[in-house]
Design an enzyme around this catalytic site. Structure first.
Site, PDB file in Angstrom:
ATOM      1  N   SER A 152       7.220   9.760   4.654  1.00 40.41           N
ATOM      2  CA  SER A 152       9.651   9.126   4.349  1.00 40.41           C
ATOM      3  C   SER A 152       9.859   9.612   3.573  1.00 40.41           C
ATOM      4  O   SER A 152       8.619  10.736   2.607  1.00 40.41           O
ATOM      5  CB  SER A 152       9.308   7.843   3.742  1.00 40.41           C
ATOM      6  OG  SER A 152      10.456   7.197   3.652  1.00 40.41           O
ATOM      7  N   TYR A 166       6.167   1.127  -1.098  1.00 42.10           N
ATOM      8  CA  TYR A 166       6.149   1.797  -0.412  1.00 42.10           C
ATOM      9  C   TYR A 166       6.314   3.286  -0.763  1.00 42.10           C
ATOM     10  O   TYR A 166       5.568   4.728  -0.225  1.00 42.10           O
ATOM     11  CB  TYR A 166       7.918   0.946   0.191  1.00 42.10           C
ATOM     12  CG  TYR A 166       7.502   2.476   1.526  1.00 42.10           C
ATOM     13  CD1 TYR A 166       6.794   1.956   2.791  1.00 42.10           C
ATOM     14  CD2 TYR A 166       8.732   3.066   1.947  1.00 42.10           C
ATOM     15  CE1 TYR A 166       7.418   2.474   4.355  1.00 42.10           C
ATOM     16  CE2 TYR A 166       8.629   3.992   2.798  1.00 42.10           C
ATOM     17  CZ  TYR A 166       8.110   3.687   4.039  1.00 42.10           C
ATOM     18  OH  TYR A 166       8.272   3.935   5.778  1.00 42.10           O
TER      19      TYR A 166
HETATM   20  N1  LIG Z   1      12.635   3.587  10.468  1.00 44.61           N
HETATM   21  C1  LIG Z   1      13.209   4.294   8.848  1.00 44.61           C
HETATM   22  O1  LIG Z   1      14.143   4.775   8.878  1.00 44.61           O
HETATM   23  C2  LIG Z   1      11.459   4.829   9.151  1.00 44.61           C
HETATM   24  C3  LIG Z   1      12.157   5.705   7.460  1.00 44.61           C
HETATM   25  C4  LIG Z   1      10.953   6.358   7.017  1.00 44.61           C
HETATM   26  C5  LIG Z   1       9.265   6.636   7.207  1.00 44.61           C
HETATM   27  N2  LIG Z   1       9.467   5.588   8.380  1.00 44.61           N
HETATM   28  C6  LIG Z   1       7.697   5.078   8.630  1.00 44.61           C
HETATM   29  O2  LIG Z   1       7.864   5.320   9.962  1.00 44.61           O
HETATM   30  C7  LIG Z   1       6.924   4.926  10.792  1.00 44.61           C
HETATM   31  C8  LIG Z   1       7.465   3.847  11.739  1.00 44.61           C
HETATM   32  O3  LIG Z   1       7.869   3.052  10.941  1.00 44.61           O
HETATM   33  P1  LIG Z   1       9.091   1.890  12.133  1.00 44.61           P
HETATM   34  O4  LIG Z   1      10.752   2.218  11.336  1.00 44.61           O
HETATM   35  O5  LIG Z   1       8.763   2.334  13.715  1.00 44.61           O
HETATM   36  O6  LIG Z   1       8.218   0.985  12.009  1.00 44.61           O
HETATM   37  P2  LIG Z   1       8.327  -0.777  12.924  1.00 44.61           P
HETATM   38  O7  LIG Z   1       9.210  -0.420  13.524  1.00 44.61           O
HETATM   39  O8  LIG Z   1       8.236  -1.772  11.836  1.00 44.61           O
HETATM   40  O9  LIG Z   1       6.851   0.567  13.764  1.00 44.61           O
HETATM   41  C9  LIG Z   1       5.739  -0.053  13.160  1.00 44.61           C
HETATM   42  C10 LIG Z   1       4.335   0.375  13.864  1.00 44.61           C
HETATM   43  O10 LIG Z   1       3.707  -0.262  13.097  1.00 44.61           O
HETATM   44  C11 LIG Z   1       2.669  -0.796  13.693  1.00 44.61           C
HETATM   45  N3  LIG Z   1       1.854  -1.279  13.078  1.00 44.61           N
HETATM   46  C12 LIG Z   1       2.106  -1.976  11.746  1.00 44.61           C
HETATM   47  N4  LIG Z   1       1.109  -2.062  10.592  1.00 44.61           N
HETATM   48  C13 LIG Z   1      -0.210  -1.517  11.531  1.00 44.61           C
HETATM   49  C14 LIG Z   1      -1.507  -1.503  11.587  1.00 44.61           C
HETATM   50  N5  LIG Z   1      -1.645  -2.691  10.328  1.00 44.61           N
HETATM   51  N6  LIG Z   1      -2.509  -1.506  12.510  1.00 44.61           N
HETATM   52  C15 LIG Z   1      -2.199  -1.200  13.645  1.00 44.61           C
HETATM   53  N7  LIG Z   1      -0.487  -1.235  13.665  1.00 44.61           N
HETATM   54  C16 LIG Z   1       0.552  -1.234  13.053  1.00 44.61           C
HETATM   55  C17 LIG Z   1       3.532  -1.859  14.136  1.00 44.61           C
HETATM   56  O11 LIG Z   1       2.717  -2.624  15.336  1.00 44.61           O
HETATM   57  P3  LIG Z   1       2.214  -3.687  15.297  1.00 44.61           P
HETATM   58  O12 LIG Z   1       3.187  -4.862  14.227  1.00 44.61           O
HETATM   59  O13 LIG Z   1       2.467  -5.012  16.360  1.00 44.61           O
HETATM   60  O14 LIG Z   1       0.633  -3.963  14.760  1.00 44.61           O
HETATM   61  C18 LIG Z   1       4.472  -0.972  15.193  1.00 44.61           C
HETATM   62  O15 LIG Z   1       4.120  -1.084  16.638  1.00 44.61           O
HETATM   63  C19 LIG Z   1       6.259   3.820   9.540  1.00 44.61           C
HETATM   64  O16 LIG Z   1       5.138   5.054   9.049  1.00 44.61           O
HETATM   65  C20 LIG Z   1       7.435   4.413   8.638  1.00 44.61           C
HETATM   66  O17 LIG Z   1       7.104   4.044   7.229  1.00 44.61           O
HETATM   67  C21 LIG Z   1      10.679   4.911   8.825  1.00 44.61           C
END
Ligand SMILES: NC(=O)c1ccc[n+]([C@@H]2O[C@H](COP(=O)([O-])OP(=O)(O)OC[C@H]3O[C@@H](n4cnc5c(N)ncnc54)[C@H](OP(=O)(O)O)[C@@H]3O)[C@@H](O)[C@H]2O)c1
Length: 266
Positions: A152, A166
């Protein structure tokens, strides 16, 4: 080499953790649309199964759901065992599953460190460690396998939200990527990280105050804060993921590449 071959993921076998929604789903969709077979994993079985079914139908490709909790070793080992029973190798591992915890600095609880680091750092290490036999099985000097860690921009500069643990977890993941990349390059496995900026997902909706309601979040308003005047799209993230898992990335090792519309440099 023609572009179709240079950037090809056709016929490759990928695992995308956290592929049930958000950025993981976008990356899984990009692979499926371009001829890869994709396993997705997340904790909630119903949502993971439904996403795999939906993506398989949309792209006429094979997307398989293996639900697991990847913040603990039991869940990691269960996923690895299931994958080993189905495949003799994998070509691509995308460590995308991640969590955040929001609370003001003065009230931030210990569990907000444990949950975030167990998922975003420790889980990534142990899943990668246990998948090395599958990643190495067919990897060669000319056709390596690939690991992509989703970090991130909050690991590159101070976070904009009240998340405390985070950003440090993502900085640790970037460091872990470099450490793994140095070792794995000698084993024909190429590891890199992507540091995304704002993408319209469940996680970011909790950050911008709409509490998980992705559809009713004003993403245009969120995007206006970005130098590109928009949030990220599936093409933005899957394009980079495809590069990082294709022949085009054969000599790019241990990099942390932003996908943030220019936030960090601005
Ligand atoms: N969105 C952004 O703007 C952004 C920016 C920078 C970085 N990121 C990074 O990108 C990645 C994806 O983020 P996102 O925004 O798509 O988040 P999200 O919509 O919350 O999706 C997270 C995914 O991870 C799964 N997950 C969470 N905890 C888990 C666990 N213990 N075991 C297995 N699966 C797990 C969730 O499913 P379940 O809840 O069913 O487990 C879901 O499929 C993350 O690493 C996040 O830190 C996101």
């Amino acid at each position: 080499m023609k572009i179709e071959e240079l950037f090809s993921v056709k016929g490759k076998v990928a695992l995308v953790t956290g592929g049930s929604r958000g950025i993981g789903e976008m990356i899984a969709a990009g692979y499926l649309e371009n001829g890869a077979k994709v396993y997705i994993s997340s904790r909630k079985k119903e949502q993971c199964d439904a996403t795999a079914k939906r993506l398989s139908e949309r792209y006429g490709a094979e997307c398989i759901s293996i639900p697991a909790n990847l913040s603990d070793l039991a869940g990691i080992d269960a996923l690895v065992a299931e994958l080993k029973s189905r495949e003799d190798h994998i070509d691509i591992l995308v460590n995308n599953a991640g969590v955040s915890w929001g609370a003001p600095l003065d009230e931030f609880p210990e569990i907000g460190w444990d949950k975030v680091f167990d998922t975003n750092v420790k889980g990534v290490f142990f899943l990668t460690q246990r998948l090395l036999p599958l990643l190495e099985a067919r990897a060669t000097k000319d056709e390596p396998s690939y690991v992509i860690n989703i970090g991130s921009i909050d690991g590159l500069r101070a976070a904009s939200f009240d998340t405390q643990s985070y950003g440090p977890s993502k900085a640790a993941l970037h460091s872990l990527t470099q450490q793994l990349a140095a070792k794995l390059a000698k084993r024909n496995i190429i590891a890199n990280a992507i540091a995304p900026g704002p993408f319209p997902t469940w996680m970011l909706s909790t950050g911008v105050g709409t509490g998980g309601d992705v559809e009713n979040t004003d993403w245009d308003a969120v995007g206006r804060l970005n130098p590109r005047k928009r949030v990220g799209t599936p093409e933005d993230i899957s394009g980079l993921a495809i590069f990082l898992s294709s022949r085009a990335c054969g000599f790019t090792v241990g990099a942390v590449i932003t996908c943030d519309g220019g936030t960090v440099v601005s």
